[in-house]
Design a protein around this motif. Structure first.
Motif, mmCIF file in Angstrom:
data_model
loop_
_atom_site.group_PDB
_atom_site.id
_atom_site.type_symbol
_atom_site.label_atom_id
_atom_site.label_comp_id
_atom_site.label_asym_id
_atom_site.label_seq_id
_atom_site.Cartn_x
_atom_site.Cartn_y
_atom_site.Cartn_z
ATOM 1 N N ILE A 68 -2.952 30.152 -11.541
ATOM 2 C CA ILE A 68 -2.373 29.128 -11.855
ATOM 3 C C ILE A 68 -3.043 27.799 -12.949
ATOM 4 N N TYR A 69 -4.587 27.734 -12.296
ATOM 5 C CA TYR A 69 -4.554 26.420 -12.818
ATOM 6 C C TYR A 69 -5.018 26.685 -14.297
ATOM 7 N N LYS A 71 -4.682 28.926 -15.993
ATOM 8 C CA LYS A 71 -3.372 28.693 -17.220
ATOM 9 C C LYS A 71 -3.061 27.613 -18.183
ATOM 10 N N LEU A 72 -3.062 26.613 -17.429
ATOM 11 C CA LEU A 72 -1.889 25.258 -17.568
ATOM 12 C C LEU A 72 -3.286 24.772 -18.807
ATOM 13 N N PRO A 73 -2.157 24.015 -19.723
ATOM 14 C CA PRO A 73 -2.663 23.356 -21.357
ATOM 15 C C PRO A 73 -3.591 22.318 -20.774
ATOM 16 N N ASP A 74 -4.004 22.200 -21.407
ATOM 17 C CA ASP A 74 -5.022 21.270 -21.510
ATOM 18 C C ASP A 74 -4.714 20.201 -21.626
#
Length: 74
Positions: A68-69, A71-74
Motif C-alpha cells: 500500500i505504501y 503505491k502512494l504518490p510521493d
C-alpha cells in the motif's frame, strides 16, 4: 466357633490393607502423571501452531502495508 483375633493378627491385617491402598494410590498417580504428560505434549504442539499462525499473519500484514505504501504518490 471362630477363634478370637489376636492383636498381632489385627495389626497385620491393617498393615496389609494400608499396603493395598498405597499400591492403588501409586497406580492412580502414575495414570495421572501419564495423562498430564500427554496433555502437555499436545499443548506444546498447539502452541507451535499458534505461534506459526501469528508470525504468518504479521508477515502478511507487513507485506500488505508495504504494498500500500509503495503505491502512494510521493
Amino acid at each position: 466357633m471362630s477363634e478370637p483375633i489376636t492383636p498381632q493378627q489385627d495389626h497385620d491385617r491393617r498393615i496389609g490393607r494400608l499396603e493395598g491402598i498405597a499400591e492403588q494410590l501409586n497406580f492412580r498417580l502414575d495414570a495421572i502423571e501419564r495423562a498430564v504428560s500427554e496433555l502437555r505434549s499436545r499443548m506444546d504442539g498447539q502452541f507451535r501452531w499458534l505461534v506459526g499462525i501469528q508470525i504468518t499473519s504479521l508477515i502478511a500484514i507487513g507485506g500488505l502495508l508495504l504494498s500500500i505504501y509503495s503505491k502512494l504518490p510521493d
